[in-house]
Each structure stands twice: as C-alpha cells, then as structure tokens.
Scaffold this motif. Structure first.
Motif, PDB file in Angstrom:
ATOM      1  N   LEU A   5       0.623  -1.319  -0.192  1.00  0.00           N
ATOM      2  CA  LEU A   5       0.358   0.354  -0.198  1.00  0.00           C
ATOM      3  C   LEU A   5       0.579   1.053   0.199  1.00  0.00           C
ATOM      4  O   LEU A   5       0.769   2.198  -0.738  1.00  0.00           O
ATOM      5  N   ASP A   6       1.818   0.953   1.354  1.00  0.00           N
ATOM      6  CA  ASP A   6       1.995   2.450   0.839  1.00  0.00           C
ATOM      7  C   ASP A   6       3.327   2.753   0.000  1.00  0.00           C
ATOM      8  O   ASP A   6       4.775   3.623  -0.102  1.00  0.00           O
ATOM      9  N   TRP A   7       4.184   1.806  -0.347  1.00  0.00           N
ATOM     10  CA  TRP A   7       5.659   1.370  -0.665  1.00  0.00           C
ATOM     11  C   TRP A   7       5.431   0.553  -2.157  1.00  0.00           C
ATOM     12  O   TRP A   7       6.403   0.928  -2.914  1.00  0.00           O
ATOM     13  N   GLY A   8       4.563   0.308  -2.640  1.00  0.00           N
ATOM     14  CA  GLY A   8       4.476  -0.291  -3.958  1.00  0.00           C
ATOM     15  C   GLY A   8       4.532   0.643  -5.092  1.00  0.00           C
ATOM     16  O   GLY A   8       5.214   0.227  -5.985  1.00  0.00           O
ATOM     17  N   ALA A   9       3.571   1.464  -4.589  1.00  0.00           N
ATOM     18  CA  ALA A   9       3.844   2.385  -6.049  1.00  0.00           C
ATOM     19  C   ALA A   9       5.090   3.166  -6.901  1.00  0.00           C
ATOM     20  O   ALA A   9       5.395   3.395  -7.675  1.00  0.00           O
ATOM     21  N   LEU A  10       5.852   3.429  -5.262  1.00  0.00           N
ATOM     22  CA  LEU A  10       6.616   5.011  -5.043  1.00  0.00           C
ATOM     23  C   LEU A  10       7.700   3.260  -6.102  1.00  0.00           C
ATOM     24  O   LEU A  10       9.035   3.784  -6.650  1.00  0.00           O
ATOM     25  N   TYR A  11       7.762   1.887  -5.579  1.00  0.00           N
ATOM     26  CA  TYR A  11       9.185   0.903  -5.594  1.00  0.00           C
ATOM     27  C   TYR A  11       8.717   1.184  -8.068  1.00  0.00           C
ATOM     28  O   TYR A  11       9.726   1.110  -8.325  1.00  0.00           O
ATOM     29  N   LEU A  12       7.460   1.029  -8.201  1.00  0.00           N
ATOM     30  CA  LEU A  12       7.075   0.340  -9.196  1.00  0.00           C
ATOM     31  C   LEU A  12       8.056   2.225 -10.477  1.00  0.00           C
ATOM     32  O   LEU A  12       8.520   1.968 -11.262  1.00  0.00           O
ATOM     33  N   ARG A  13       7.932   3.421  -9.632  1.00  0.00           N
ATOM     34  CA  ARG A  13       7.679   4.909 -10.298  1.00  0.00           C
ATOM     35  C   ARG A  13       9.571   5.063 -10.293  1.00  0.00           C
ATOM     36  O   ARG A  13       9.967   5.745 -11.248  1.00  0.00           O
TER      37      ARG A  13
END
Length: 399
Positions: A232-240
């Motif tokens: 939830l908190d880090w998935g989007a940042l990881y992808l980006r």
C-alpha cells in the motif's frame, strides 16, 4: 433438531438486507479513499521534497493517528452506538484527501496525514462494529464480504488514481474522489443499522491474557499484514522510482493487489469450509511468498504488478483466518483474544511500513519486497494454530 432449527433460521434471514448493503457501502468508501491515497504518495513525497526515510516518518504519523483514534472511536461506539460513529467519522474523513493535496510544508503535511490516518482508523473500527451488529441481526456471517468490498474500493481508488491525476491534476483527482466518496456516504446514511449503545463496555476492565496462544496468533496476523502495508505505502514508489513506471502505471501496484484480494475474499469462506483453515492458510502463505519474490526480483513494472497480484491472492485470507482463530480460542473470552490479535495485526499495516523507508534508503525497495517472505516463514511455522478457526467439534452446521 439443531440442524433443522439452524437451517430454518438460515432460510428466514435474507442474503441481502438494507443494513448489510449500507455497511458494505461504507467499507467500499473507506477502501476507496485509502486506495486513492496510494498513487498520490510519490507526488506527495516530491511536493514536500521527502527522502525515503522522511516519507517513512510520515507513514509512521499515519499509523500513529490511527492507533490514537481507534480506541477513541471504541469509547464513542460504547456511548452512542456504531452507526452514529460510522456516520460522523465518514463525514470528517471526506475532506482529508483534499487537505493532503494542498499542503506545502513538512508540518502541514504531518498534520494532514495524522488526521487522514486517524479518521480512516476510527471509521474502520466503527464500520467493523456495525458489521458485527448486522451479523447478529441476520444470524449469518458477512464480515469476509465486507472486507472484500473494502479491497474492491481500494482497487477502484488505486487503479484509477494515476489516470485521473494525469487528466485532472492532483487537486482535481482529490476533488473527484471526495465527491464520489460523499455520494457513497449519502446512499448508506439512512440504511445503516441503528444499534444500541453499550455504556457498560466503556468502563470494562481489560486484562491481557497470560496464555501464549493469542500472542502467537497475533504474530501470524502481524507478519501477514506487514506485506499488505508495504504494498500500500511503497508499491507505487517502487514501480515509479526503481522500475521506471509512469504515474498511471504506478497506481496499478496496489490496484492489482486489491483486485485479487477482493476476488479471493468473496470466496474465502467457501474455500476455508472446503479445505480447512490450516490448509487454506498454508496455501495462502505460499502464494504470498511467490508473489512477493516475483515483485522483489522483477526486471520491469509488468512483472512487479503480476507479483503484487499473486501476493494479493495469498494475503487475502491470511488475516481473516487469524482473526477467526482468535475469536474461537478455548477457555478464553472472545473479545480478549481477538483484541490482542487485531491490535498486533493492524500495527503491521499501520506502523511497521514506516520502518521500511529507513531500510529502503540503504538497500532499495526491491530488496525489501524480496525479503518480506522471511516473515511468512514464521507464519508457516505457526500455521497449525489456524485449527482454532474451524468450527469446534459438536457445533451444529447449517445445512
């Protein structure tokens, strides 16, 4: 005769009632707001010039807000009933996403995320209490499907977030999400089950259990929910940041996870009844391990999204099984064991992910996701405790 009576009661209780639909809609709304927040995190961090460790502190503030407000909500539920507290917290949480989109400094950002986390957590307690009241009225379980609606809301919010932000901008996205969430609240408002207050519960004396059993099951819940909070908190940042995904694609990290989680939760009760809680927990844990390893060792964003989707299949029913086991511990009041396990479990999704920021600044998020399966190995070692989630011998089963 008991079977016949149970079956008759089952037939008299309709599968869908106004009260059930209303509380499910509140779960959908709450999950929708949390899901909409997930793809906003990279933009929020960039706007406030946050490093990964500072963003970790912000996420910790979110968790602290929830932990502070959850017991407050519990006391208010005892005084006023869950329906009233659900309505009030739903109204209060509506503008927080707009507030998060407007802040421009570290301190205002901390205040905004504290309010967001606190009100999301307070509403979570209230709507779960209302779902319990509806279960008692209907004499059938609805909790798994309610949590499925929460996952469905998370899917809608996260999967659409990047596209809507690219189309309407950050503030436009927050405004549209707030409007849709408000419509859900308005639809559910008059239909919520008006349960009676229980003022005697507000002053009840709480004693921590001396048995190790609820604490071990709490460890299962904790180590099951930490990966959920991490995605939830880090998935989007990881992808980006590490896989070069666009803003639109980065929102699919939590979106893919929420989709498979919602599907599995809708069918989770049937699967558990068919194969038993222990076997189901072991399968789910292994599926989550495969998914997290796939995401952690991904060479591109598509592979990572597939990994998060597989992890959603696994994590979907790990926590519900732990909660059911806690509520059926022999020789222990239901509320005592359940309170220990839920507190430990929710700390995994609310507080533990904040530590990931500090670790990720040194090793990267890929290593974090590849290392999370180590927690699931502990769950596998304790999986035999899930036997308490199955119906005790001698209890009549509805036919």
């Amino acid at each position: 005769m008991n079977d016949t009576l149970a079956a008759a009661t089952h037939r008299r209780s309709p599968a869908i009632t106004r009260e059930r639909a209303a509380v499910a809609l509140m779960f959908l709304m709450n999950g929708f707001l949390v899901g909409a927040w997930a793809p906003k995190i990279p933009e929020f961090a960039a706007r406030l010039s946050l490093s990964e460790s500072t963003l970790g502190l912000m996420i910790l503030v979110f968790g602290i807000g929830s932990i502070v407000m959850m017991p407050v909500a519990g006391m208010q539920i005892a005084r006023f009933g869950s329906a009233r507290v659900t309505r009030v917290t739903a109204i209060l949480v509506l503008p927080t996403l707009i507030f998060l989109s407007l802040v421009g400094s570290l301190w205002t950002g901390a205040i905004a995320i504290f309010l967001f986390g606190g009100l999301i957590g307070a509403m979570d307690v209230a709507m779960n209490a209302n779902a319990v009241a509806v279960e008692k009225q209907m004499r059938r379980s609805i909790m798994s499907s309610c949590h499925a609606f929460w996952s469905l809301g998370g899917l809608f919010g996260s999967a659409s977030g990047g596209l809507v932000m690219a189309w309407l901008g950050v503030l436009g996205h927050a405004g549209l999400v707030t409007l849709l969430a408000a419509l859900m609240v308005l639809a559910a408002w008059p239909l919520l089950l008006a349960d009676k207050p229980h003022p005697e519960e507000a002053g009840a004396r709480v004693r921590l259990p001396r048995s190790a059993l609820p604490w071990l099951i709490g460890l299962v819940a904790l180590f099951s929910m930490i990966p959920e909070g991490a995605i939830l908190d880090w998935g989007a940042l990881y992808l980006r940041n590490e896989l070069g995904a666009s803003m639109q694609l980065s929102g699919l990290a939590f979106g893919a996870f929420s989709l498979t989680m919602a599907i599995m939760r809708f069918g989770g009760d049937l699967v558990r009844d068919r194969f038993g809680a222990v076997r189901t927990l072991r399968f789910c844990t292994l599926a989550s391990i495969v998914g997290l390893l796939t995401a952690g060792f991904a060479v591109n964003s598509t592979m990572a999204i597939i990994g998060f989707a597989i992890a959603g299949i696994g994590i979907s029913n790990m926590v519900p099984i732990a909660f059911s086991a806690a509520g059926n511990l022999p020789g222990m009041a239901q509320g005592i064991g359940l309170s220990v396990v839920t507190t430990m479990g929710y700390s995994g999704i609310l507080v533990a992910p904040s530590a990931i920021g500090f670790i990720a600044e040194h090793v990267g998020l890929a290593a974090i996701f590849a290392g999370l399966p180590l927690l699931h190995l502990v769950v596998l070692c304790l999986s035999h405790l899930a036997r308490h989630a199955d119906r005790p011998a001698g209890v009549a089963v509805e036919k």
